[in-house]
Scaffold this motif. Structure first.
Motif, PDB file in Angstrom:
ATOM      1  N   VAL A 561       0.843  -1.195   0.000  1.00 57.13           N
ATOM      2  CA  VAL A 561       0.000   0.000   0.000  1.00 57.13           C
ATOM      3  C   VAL A 561       0.879   1.245   0.000  1.00 57.13           C
ATOM      4  O   VAL A 561       1.728   1.415   0.880  1.00 57.13           O
ATOM      5  CB  VAL A 561      -0.942   0.023   1.221  1.00 57.13           C
ATOM      6  N   TYR A 562       0.696   2.100  -0.990  1.00 58.50           N
ATOM      7  CA  TYR A 562       1.405   3.376  -1.072  1.00 58.50           C
ATOM      8  C   TYR A 562       0.466   4.500  -0.660  1.00 58.50           C
ATOM      9  O   TYR A 562      -0.733   4.458  -0.953  1.00 58.50           O
ATOM     10  CB  TYR A 562       1.875   3.634  -2.508  1.00 58.50           C
ATOM     11  N   ARG A 563       1.028   5.518  -0.017  1.00 58.57           N
ATOM     12  CA  ARG A 563       0.291   6.736   0.313  1.00 58.57           C
ATOM     13  C   ARG A 563       1.101   7.940  -0.130  1.00 58.57           C
ATOM     14  O   ARG A 563       2.292   7.824  -0.434  1.00 58.57           O
ATOM     15  CB  ARG A 563       0.000   6.817   1.815  1.00 58.57           C
ATOM     16  N   PHE A 564       0.451   9.084  -0.169  1.00 56.92           N
ATOM     17  CA  PHE A 564       1.152  10.319  -0.504  1.00 56.92           C
ATOM     18  C   PHE A 564       2.074  10.729   0.651  1.00 56.92           C
ATOM     19  O   PHE A 564       1.757  10.496   1.827  1.00 56.92           O
ATOM     20  CB  PHE A 564       0.158  11.459  -0.749  1.00 56.92           C
ATOM     21  N   SER A 565       3.176  11.354   0.295  1.00 60.12           N
ATOM     22  CA  SER A 565       3.974  12.021   1.323  1.00 60.12           C
ATOM     23  C   SER A 565       3.166  13.201   1.849  1.00 60.12           C
ATOM     24  O   SER A 565       2.142  13.588   1.255  1.00 60.12           O
ATOM     25  CB  SER A 565       5.298  12.507   0.733  1.00 60.12           C
ATOM     26  N   ALA A 566       3.600  13.787   2.934  1.00 58.24           N
ATOM     27  CA  ALA A 566       2.833  14.890   3.536  1.00 58.24           C
ATOM     28  C   ALA A 566       2.641  16.034   2.548  1.00 58.24           C
ATOM     29  O   ALA A 566       1.537  16.575   2.396  1.00 58.24           O
ATOM     30  CB  ALA A 566       3.538  15.375   4.798  1.00 58.24           C
ATOM     31  N   ALA A 567       3.714  16.438   1.864  1.00 55.67           N
ATOM     32  CA  ALA A 567       3.615  17.549   0.912  1.00 55.67           C
ATOM     33  C   ALA A 567       2.753  17.165  -0.283  1.00 55.67           C
ATOM     34  O   ALA A 567       1.933  17.963  -0.766  1.00 55.67           O
ATOM     35  CB  ALA A 567       5.011  17.970   0.451  1.00 55.67           C
ATOM     36  N   ALA A 568       2.935  15.935  -0.779  1.00 55.29           N
ATOM     37  CA  ALA A 568       2.141  15.480  -1.919  1.00 55.29           C
ATOM     38  C   ALA A 568       0.662  15.359  -1.543  1.00 55.29           C
ATOM     39  O   ALA A 568      -0.230  15.669  -2.345  1.00 55.29           O
ATOM     40  CB  ALA A 568       2.666  14.147  -2.423  1.00 55.29           C
ATOM     41  N   GLN A 569       0.405  14.926  -0.317  1.00 52.50           N
ATOM     42  CA  GLN A 569      -0.980  14.811   0.141  1.00 52.50           C
ATOM     43  C   GLN A 569      -1.664  16.169   0.130  1.00 52.50           C
ATOM     44  O   GLN A 569      -2.836  16.299  -0.267  1.00 52.50           O
ATOM     45  CB  GLN A 569      -1.016  14.227   1.552  1.00 52.50           C
ATOM     46  N   ASP A 570      -0.950  17.200   0.543  1.00 50.21           N
ATOM     47  CA  ASP A 570      -1.519  18.543   0.556  1.00 50.21           C
ATOM     48  C   ASP A 570      -1.811  19.017  -0.869  1.00 50.21           C
ATOM     49  O   ASP A 570      -2.843  19.652  -1.119  1.00 50.21           O
ATOM     50  CB  ASP A 570      -0.549  19.510   1.249  1.00 50.21           C
ATOM     51  N   MET A 571      -0.928  18.697  -1.803  1.00 54.54           N
ATOM     52  CA  MET A 571      -1.153  19.058  -3.214  1.00 54.54           C
ATOM     53  C   MET A 571      -2.419  18.382  -3.748  1.00 54.54           C
ATOM     54  O   MET A 571      -3.265  19.026  -4.382  1.00 54.54           O
ATOM     55  CB  MET A 571       0.051  18.630  -4.065  1.00 54.54           C
ATOM     56  N   PHE A 572      -2.535  17.094  -3.468  1.00 54.84           N
ATOM     57  CA  PHE A 572      -3.686  16.339  -3.961  1.00 54.84           C
ATOM     58  C   PHE A 572      -4.984  16.829  -3.314  1.00 54.84           C
ATOM     59  O   PHE A 572      -6.022  16.966  -3.977  1.00 54.84           O
ATOM     60  CB  PHE A 572      -3.485  14.847  -3.675  1.00 54.84           C
TER      61      PHE A 572
END
Length: 729
Positions: A561-572
């Protein structure tokens, strides 16, 4: 009553009034036979509308003076105003059983003109066309040096009448003083041109006449008979009714180009190398590469777009390459799929080696089986049944072991049941490759294949299970339906499918699931390119597939299972919030809203693939996320073009019909065009849309064809605007 007298009523019993026109299988007999019964007043009054009374009738004759039928008028008082009038036709008819009688039934098309029996006696007299039988009688009295005629059934029925008796005649149209009268004059002028009238003029009524004034009315104050004569003399030549031709303006929305920054470097160079050598838009190879990558990864890795939620996505993708047959879809598709076929070949070779070893094992097992059977017999002889049962049970279990089928990564053309079997045997998923997607999509549009459509919808989800229950195949359980799709389709084949989704007749989201459907502009100029493939670019491209195939990414039962990094999560998060706010504003069509609602799933899947292609191991970072969000804008542009396909195809079809109009009859029908089977015009809906556009832009106009005695729907034909010369405008 005016005209031919009716027979005496005698003692004929009156049946109850029937205030409706008979709609049956009786067929009018034209002309009325000489020895037929007479139309009675009793029959006419049976059809008197409620609150009205029968006031007049007019006999219709053919050019030789033979009776054809009657039109009866009924007036209803209107509180001191002009009476409201209604009309009923009466013809002498024959039933399917051969019975004959007068009935309230209209003239078959083309309908006769009232007054044409007077033309034969006055072959050189000019003709006046008016609206209605009462006005014909008035015109014959007021303008006796002319012969007046009228079509039956009012001002809107001029195109349903037979105007051929006026061929070669000088004709003047005298309309009523209202808007319907103006439209009537235009329709009559068009029909007279078709009939071959020698001259056609229209009376232009002066101001001062009350609305609806006609020749049967009293002259208004300030007008006398001399004014009528002056109007007749000043009648103007009728225009041909054609409006200026309007240009066919292309409404195909622009699309953003695919740039190198939108792809990971490991695949970018080879995608653009394919594009250069094939002289095809890079979009085709790029989308194919991503669908192929998705298939190799399969459901061994999933993307969780939120940090805490259980929302998970397998990275399977549905793509479509849209373009005409000459833009390089197929060569780009085959080149980009090379590594997939190479991996599948290796899988087959390994399986074949395994089959050979398995054959040896089977031979040894057969020998072992015979040995065990012999031991079981000895145990029985010694009275030891339990030992014999244990020995035979071991053989039975060995026999039940299934042979492993040849592993697959790609499938081209399979029934939905076979596809289900292949997905069961290849649990990580498959890539469904269709050189022409139109066949699959057209099949799924049909009512009898809706169960197959439901299966494909489930396959898009990627992580859901599915069970087939078939008599011939038994029960097939698929743990996870993970299917990627890639194929080409021509715009003309796509248009009816998009129309079905747009109109709601088949709007279950199937077409919207082709999120990576691209319709790029072709190269402005094609040029000859003869060069070797870029070796380093191809090797880098192939290495990506080899690594993703061999790496222990996870498994169907236990995916990574992959998740967004913190910065990438904010972008998404920020992007998806803006997207939902836009959708809720109601600025998009229903089909576009449905497409956009599925976009977050696609962007999350793309972000995961970009991370995996670049070798990421733990989470989806900013680089992969930013690249995926660039695709969001890019794909929206292509979606706008796709959902405008109906209008665009109509424009292209209209231009093609104009360009090849010399291959059609002077008066052509939808069927005439469809029979030509020109590109994009092979199905009726496409032809109808193109011709409707041509009528709207005044390139042609419709000529309604009347039905014959047997009835049926009229066939419309069309004629070209004489102002249309060379070119396609």
């Amino acid at each position: 009553m005016s005209g031919e007298p009716f027979a005496p009523l005698g003692d004929e019993p009156l049946r109850p009034k029937v205030n409706r026109v008979s709609r049956d299988d009786w067929v009018p007999i034209l002309p009325v036979p000489d020895h037929s019964s007479k139309l009675t007043k009793a029959l006419i009054e049976r059809f008197t509308p409620d609150g009205a009374s029968f006031t007049a009738d007019w006999p219709y004759h053919d050019a030789e003076g033979r009776l054809l039928g009657y039109i009866a008028r009924y007036d209803r008082a209107a509180n001191g105003a002009k009476p409201k009038k209604e009309f009923r036709p009466f013809t002498y008819c024959q039933s399917p059983e051969g019975k004959r009688e007068w009935r309230c039934k209209g003239f078959p098309e083309p309908r006769p003109l009232y007054g044409i029996d007077r033309l034969r006696a006055r072959p050189n007299a000019p003709v006046i066309v008016v609206e209605g039988e009462k006005k014909v009688d008035a015109a014959n009295k007021r303008i006796p040096d002319h012969v007046a005629v009228s079509p039956p059934n009012g001002s809107k029925s001029a195109k349903k009448a037979d105007w051929s008796p006026l061929a070669g005649r000088e004709v003047i149209i005298w309309p009523d003083a209202d808007a319907p009268g103006t439209a009537f004059a235009d329709d009559v002028a068009e029909m007279l041109r078709r009939a071959g009238a020698s001259s056609i003029r229209t009376v232009r009524l002066p101001e001062g006449l009350h609305d609806g004034w006609d020749l049967a009315d009293d002259l208004p104050d300030g007008f006398d008979e001399a004014d009528l004569a002056a109007m007749l003399t000043a009648a103007e030549a009728a225009t041909d009714g054609w409006q200026d031709i309007q240009p066919i303006i292309s409404t195909l929305p622009p699309v953003p180009p695919l740039t190198r920054e939108m792809l990971p470097s490991a695949v970018c160079a080879y995608v653009f190398d394919i594009s250069e050598r094939q002289q095809a838009p890079p979009d085709f190879a790029a989308v194919t590469a991503l669908c192929a990558t998705a298939a190799v990864v399969g459901n061994r890795v999933v993307m969780a777009p939120k940090q805490k939620d259980n929302w998970e996505e397998a990275p399977n993708i549905w793509g479509a390459l849209i373009g005409s047959p000459s833009v390089g879809k197929t060569p780009s598709l085959k080149a980009a799929l090379g590594p997939v076929y190479a991996i599948q070949d290796l899988m087959r070779e390994a399986w074949q080696q395994g089959v050979k070893l398995s054959d040896v094992d089977e031979m040894l097992a057969e020998l072992s089986k015979k040995d065990v059977e012999a031991k079981a017999k000895q145990a029985i002889k010694k009275g030891n049944r339990d030992e014999a049962k244990n020995l035979l049970a071991r053989i039975s279990n060995d026999d039940k072991e299934d042979k492993q089928s040849c592993p697959r990564l790609a499938v081209n053309d399979a029934t939905v049941e076979k596809l289900g079997e292949l997905l069961k045997e290849n649990p990580r998923g498959l890539l469904h490759i269709r050189d022409e997607l139109s066949g699959l999509l057209a099949r799924l549009e049909k009512d009898e294949f809706q169960s197959e459509r439901a299966f494909y919808l489930e396959c898009y989800n990627g992580l859901g299970s599915y069970t087939f229950d078939r008599i011939s195949r038994g029960t097939i359980y698929i743990q996870k339906c993970t299917l990627s799709i890639i194929g080409g389709i021509q715009p003309s084949r796509l248009a009816p499918i998009v129309r079905a989704a747009t109109t709601g007749s088949n709007n279950d989201g199937l077409i919207q699931r082709f999120q990576l459907a691209v319709w790029p502009d072709p190269f402005p100029e094609w040029r000859w390119v003869d060069q070797h493939p870029d070796r380093s670019a191809r090797e880098a491209y192939e290495t990506v597939f080899q690594r993703l195939d061999e790496d222990p990414l996870g498994s169907t039962d236990n995916p990574t299972v992959y998740r967004f990094s913190a910065a990438a999560q904010d972008m998404f998060r920020r992007w998806i919030e803006e997207l939902h706010a836009e959708i809720r504003n109601g600025q998009h069509s229903e089909i576009m809203q449905s497409h956009l609602m599925k976009l977050p799933t696609s962007i999350a899947r793309l972000a995961l693939l970009f991370e995996l292609i670049d070798g990421g191991r733990f989470e989806v970072g900013q680089k992969a996320t930013a690249m995926a969000l660039t695709w969001a804008k890019y794909l929206r542009g292509h979606a706008n073009r796709i959902y405008g396909a109906g209008a665009a195809m109509a424009e292209d079809g209209a231009r093609l019909i104009i360009e090849r109009r010399d291959q059609l009859p002077a008066e052509f029908s939808v069927r005439d065009v469809q029979r030509k089977n020109w590109a994009g015009l092979s199905d009726r809906d496409a032809v109808v849309a193109a011709i409707e556009l041509l009528v709207t832009t005044n390139h042609c106009r419709e000529i309604p064809k009347p039905t014959g005695f047997a009835g049926g729907r009229p066939t419309s034909t069309f004629e070209w605007n004489p102002r249309l010369e060379g070119g396609t405008t």
